[in-house]
Design a protein around this motif. Structure first.
Motif, PDB file in Angstrom:
ATOM      1  N   GLU A  71       0.875  -1.168   0.000  1.00 36.41           N
ATOM      2  CA  GLU A  71       0.000   0.000   0.000  1.00 36.41           C
ATOM      3  C   GLU A  71       0.910   1.215   0.000  1.00 36.41           C
ATOM      4  OE1 GLU A  71      -2.952   2.043   3.217  1.00 36.41           O
ATOM      5  OE2 GLU A  71      -3.289  -0.081   2.765  1.00 36.41           O
ATOM      6  N   SER A  72       0.715   2.122  -0.960  1.00 35.23           N
ATOM      7  CA  SER A  72       1.570   3.297  -1.092  1.00 35.23           C
ATOM      8  C   SER A  72       0.724   4.557  -0.988  1.00 35.23           C
ATOM      9  CB  SER A  72       2.284   3.281  -2.449  1.00 35.23           C
ATOM     10  OG  SER A  72       2.967   2.064  -2.641  1.00 35.23           O
ATOM     11  N   ASN A  73       1.145   5.472  -0.115  1.00 36.17           N
ATOM     12  CA  ASN A  73       0.428   6.729   0.091  1.00 36.17           C
ATOM     13  C   ASN A  73       1.169   7.872  -0.585  1.00 36.17           C
ATOM     14  OD1 ASN A  73      -1.651   5.639   1.771  1.00 36.17           O
ATOM     15  ND2 ASN A  73      -0.105   5.409   3.342  1.00 36.17           N
ATOM     16  N   TYR A  74       0.546   8.439  -1.607  1.00 36.37           N
ATOM     17  CA  TYR A  74       1.103   9.565  -2.355  1.00 36.37           C
ATOM     18  C   TYR A  74       0.511  10.853  -1.801  1.00 36.37           C
ATOM     19  CZ  TYR A  74       2.852   6.374  -5.986  1.00 36.37           C
ATOM     20  OH  TYR A  74       3.515   5.403  -6.673  1.00 36.37           O
ATOM     21  N   HIS A  75       1.375  11.841  -1.531  1.00 34.79           N
ATOM     22  CA  HIS A  75       0.936  13.114  -0.957  1.00 34.79           C
ATOM     23  C   HIS A  75       0.977  14.212  -2.013  1.00 34.79           C
ATOM     24  CE1 HIS A  75       0.891  11.294   2.975  1.00 34.79           C
ATOM     25  NE2 HIS A  75       2.043  10.742   2.683  1.00 34.79           N
ATOM     26  N   ALA A  76       0.026  15.119  -1.942  1.00 33.43           N
ATOM     27  CA  ALA A  76      -0.104  16.193  -2.927  1.00 33.43           C
ATOM     28  C   ALA A  76       1.120  17.102  -2.926  1.00 33.43           C
ATOM     29  CB  ALA A  76      -1.357  17.006  -2.639  1.00 33.43           C
ATOM     30  N   LEU A  77       1.631  17.378  -4.132  1.00 35.09           N
ATOM     31  CA  LEU A  77       2.727  18.339  -4.310  1.00 35.09           C
ATOM     32  C   LEU A  77       2.243  19.639  -4.920  1.00 35.09           C
ATOM     33  CD1 LEU A  77       5.687  16.242  -5.782  1.00 35.09           C
ATOM     34  CD2 LEU A  77       5.402  17.070  -3.455  1.00 35.09           C
ATOM     35  N   GLY A  78       1.131  19.599  -5.622  1.00 32.93           N
ATOM     36  CA  GLY A  78       0.635  20.744  -6.385  1.00 32.93           C
ATOM     37  C   GLY A  78       0.664  20.407  -7.856  1.00 32.93           C
ATOM     38  N   ASP A  79      -0.001  21.211  -8.667  1.00 35.67           N
ATOM     39  CA  ASP A  79      -0.089  21.004 -10.111  1.00 35.67           C
ATOM     40  C   ASP A  79      -0.596  19.602 -10.464  1.00 35.67           C
ATOM     41  OD1 ASP A  79       0.819  23.580 -10.677  1.00 35.67           O
ATOM     42  OD2 ASP A  79       2.914  22.937 -10.597  1.00 35.67           O
ATOM     43  N   ASP A  80      -1.523  19.073  -9.644  1.00 36.53           N
ATOM     44  CA  ASP A  80      -2.154  17.769  -9.869  1.00 36.53           C
ATOM     45  C   ASP A  80      -1.174  16.602  -9.773  1.00 36.53           C
ATOM     46  OD1 ASP A  80      -4.538  19.195 -10.369  1.00 36.53           O
ATOM     47  OD2 ASP A  80      -3.913  19.498 -12.445  1.00 36.53           O
ATOM     48  N   VAL A  81      -0.047  16.821  -9.091  1.00 35.59           N
ATOM     49  CA  VAL A  81       0.975  15.792  -8.923  1.00 35.59           C
ATOM     50  C   VAL A  81       1.001  15.333  -7.461  1.00 35.59           C
ATOM     51  CG1 VAL A  81       3.456  15.302  -9.037  1.00 35.59           C
ATOM     52  CG2 VAL A  81       2.368  16.688 -10.815  1.00 35.59           C
ATOM     53  N   TYR A  82       1.157  14.027  -7.286  1.00 38.59           N
ATOM     54  CA  TYR A  82       1.264  13.406  -5.965  1.00 38.59           C
ATOM     55  C   TYR A  82       2.584  12.645  -5.909  1.00 38.59           C
ATOM     56  CZ  TYR A  82      -3.723  14.427  -5.607  1.00 38.59           C
ATOM     57  OH  TYR A  82      -4.928  15.058  -5.566  1.00 38.59           O
ATOM     58  N   ALA A  83       3.235  12.634  -4.740  1.00 35.48           N
ATOM     59  CA  ALA A  83       4.565  12.039  -4.600  1.00 35.48           C
ATOM     60  C   ALA A  83       4.567  10.920  -3.566  1.00 35.48           C
ATOM     61  CB  ALA A  83       5.571  13.108  -4.191  1.00 35.48           C
ATOM     62  N   TYR A  84       5.438   9.937  -3.822  1.00 37.13           N
ATOM     63  CA  TYR A  84       5.647   8.824  -2.881  1.00 37.13           C
ATOM     64  C   TYR A  84       7.118   8.433  -2.932  1.00 37.13           C
ATOM     65  CZ  TYR A  84       5.703   3.997  -1.170  1.00 37.13           C
ATOM     66  OH  TYR A  84       5.996   2.843  -0.498  1.00 37.13           O
ATOM     67  N   LYS A  85       7.710   8.199  -1.756  1.00 40.45           N
ATOM     68  CA  LYS A  85       9.085   7.699  -1.688  1.00 40.45           C
ATOM     69  C   LYS A  85       9.031   6.316  -1.051  1.00 40.45           C
ATOM     70  CE  LYS A  85      13.740   8.994  -0.709  1.00 40.45           C
ATOM     71  NZ  LYS A  85      14.538  10.180  -0.741  1.00 40.45           N
ATOM     72  N   ASN A  86       9.481   5.325  -1.803  1.00 40.65           N
ATOM     73  CA  ASN A  86       9.471   3.954  -1.317  1.00 40.65           C
ATOM     74  C   ASN A  86      10.485   3.828  -0.179  1.00 40.65           C
ATOM     75  OD1 ASN A  86      10.007   1.156  -0.951  1.00 40.65           O
ATOM     76  ND2 ASN A  86       9.164   0.756  -2.977  1.00 40.65           N
ATOM     77  N   PRO A  87      10.059   3.440   1.021  1.00 40.43           N
ATOM     78  CA  PRO A  87      10.984   3.360   2.154  1.00 40.43           C
ATOM     79  C   PRO A  87      11.968   2.196   2.054  1.00 40.43           C
ATOM     80  CG  PRO A  87       8.811   2.588   2.805  1.00 40.43           C
ATOM     81  CD  PRO A  87       8.686   3.126   1.406  1.00 40.43           C
ATOM     82  N   VAL A  88      11.667   1.229   1.204  1.00 43.52           N
ATOM     83  CA  VAL A  88      12.550   0.061   1.057  1.00 43.52           C
ATOM     84  C   VAL A  88      13.768   0.393   0.199  1.00 43.52           C
ATOM     85  CG1 VAL A  88      12.712  -2.314   0.184  1.00 43.52           C
ATOM     86  CG2 VAL A  88      10.646  -1.548   1.393  1.00 43.52           C
ATOM     87  N   ASN A  89      13.532   1.088  -0.936  1.00 45.74           N
ATOM     88  CA  ASN A  89      14.638   1.355  -1.861  1.00 45.74           C
ATOM     89  C   ASN A  89      14.915   2.846  -2.076  1.00 45.74           C
ATOM     90  OD1 ASN A  89      12.531   2.180  -3.518  1.00 45.74           O
ATOM     91  ND2 ASN A  89      12.563   0.316  -4.753  1.00 45.74           N
ATOM     92  N   ASN A  90      14.184   3.723  -1.383  1.00 42.60           N
ATOM     93  CA  ASN A  90      14.345   5.180  -1.475  1.00 42.60           C
ATOM     94  C   ASN A  90      14.142   5.742  -2.881  1.00 42.60           C
ATOM     95  OD1 ASN A  90      14.720   5.756   1.241  1.00 42.60           O
ATOM     96  ND2 ASN A  90      16.886   5.225   1.126  1.00 42.60           N
ATOM     97  N   ILE A  91      13.356   5.065  -3.695  1.00 43.38           N
ATOM     98  CA  ILE A  91      13.053   5.573  -5.034  1.00 43.38           C
ATOM     99  C   ILE A  91      11.803   6.442  -4.956  1.00 43.38           C
ATOM    100  CG2 ILE A  91      12.373   4.946  -7.392  1.00 43.38           C
ATOM    101  CD1 ILE A  91      14.084   2.430  -7.105  1.00 43.38           C
ATOM    102  N   ASP A  92      11.877   7.607  -5.613  1.00 45.79           N
ATOM    103  CA  ASP A  92      10.745   8.530  -5.670  1.00 45.79           C
ATOM    104  C   ASP A  92       9.840   8.166  -6.845  1.00 45.79           C
ATOM    105  OD1 ASP A  92      11.294  10.332  -3.525  1.00 45.79           O
ATOM    106  OD2 ASP A  92      12.916  11.178  -4.736  1.00 45.79           O
ATOM    107  N   TYR A  93       8.538   8.285  -6.619  1.00 39.63           N
ATOM    108  CA  TYR A  93       7.547   8.040  -7.658  1.00 39.63           C
ATOM    109  C   TYR A  93       6.574   9.209  -7.681  1.00 39.63           C
ATOM    110  CZ  TYR A  93       9.261   3.260  -7.492  1.00 39.63           C
ATOM    111  OH  TYR A  93      10.059   2.156  -7.535  1.00 39.63           O
ATOM    112  N   ARG A  94       5.956   9.430  -8.843  1.00 44.58           N
ATOM    113  CA  ARG A  94       4.979  10.498  -8.990  1.00 44.58           C
ATOM    114  C   ARG A  94       3.738   9.975  -9.714  1.00 44.58           C
ATOM    115  NH1 ARG A  94       8.313  12.303  -6.097  1.00 44.58           N
ATOM    116  NH2 ARG A  94       9.365  14.304  -6.204  1.00 44.58           N
ATOM    117  N   LEU A  95       2.599  10.586  -9.358  1.00 46.46           N
ATOM    118  CA  LEU A  95       1.344  10.403 -10.072  1.00 46.46           C
ATOM    119  C   LEU A  95       0.907  11.773 -10.531  1.00 46.46           C
ATOM    120  CD1 LEU A  95      -0.769   8.276  -7.551  1.00 46.46           C
ATOM    121  CD2 LEU A  95       0.599   7.436  -9.450  1.00 46.46           C
TER     122      LEU A  95
END
Length: 193
Positions: A54-78
């Protein structure tokens, strides 16, 4: 007049800072093979529920949401394109997009109990890989088919299991019976040469 102008400016400001919100429900990748559930939370968070996490993406603005995987520290965007379309990408590579679309359904994913059952099947065959080294390839195909049933939608799973069955038949002595009917059902096994 000042009140009208004030209201109009307030509405404009709200529209500028407001994030687009995706529909809550089941989404599928553009190839139609991978399914996930997306849920919008009231705190400007989009949650993606997959069989393994389960991944929780938080609002960044401009309709973009961010998530950083705590296992591998990779950033993802929606990026929410509209209520039914989401672009998924890594911030360092925004042109490499995986598009997911809303299916209109809210309940097509497996229950936790079913996922646990399928994971148990996968573990059984993964353990057999270690115990029966002479048949490592067989048990690997069986374990992979069990996991495919969790990660893919039904059509994607059938395609994957069909390929696994075809490969298994190349190495199996008794081709009349699948060595792992709980991972590859007889209907799929019997449909391939």
């Amino acid at each position: 007049m000042k009140i009208i102008l004030s209201v109009l400016l307030s509405m404009l400001f709200i529209n500028v800072i407001a994030q687009k919100v995706p529909n809550t429900g089941t989404y599928v990748t553009s190839d139609g093979l991978y399914t996930m559930i997306i849920r919008y939370e009231s705190d400007n968070t989009v949650t993606i529920l997959e069989p393994n996490k389960e991944s929780n993406y938080h609002a960044l603005g401009d309709d973009v949401y961010a998530y950083k995987n705590p296992v591998n520290n990779i950033d993802y965007r929606l990026r929410v394109v509209d209520k039914t379309t989401i672009d998924c990408y890594k911030p360092g590579n925004p042109d490499n997009i995986t598009k997911i679309t809303y299916t209109g359904s809210q309940h097509t994913a497996f229950s936790k109990a079913e996922i646990d059952r399928l994971k148990g099947i996968e573990k059984y065959y993964t353990d057999k890989i270690k115990e029966d080294k002479d048949n490592t390839q067989t048990w690997t195909f069986c374990a992979a088919a069990a996991m495919a049933h969790i990660y893919y939608n039904e059509e994607g799973y059938k395609q994957y299991a069909t390929k696994a069955a075809r490969n298994l038949k190349l190495i199996t002595v008794d081709k009349t019976k699948c060595p792992c009917e709980n991972a590859i059902p007889p209907g799929i096994w019997n449909s391939v040469q």
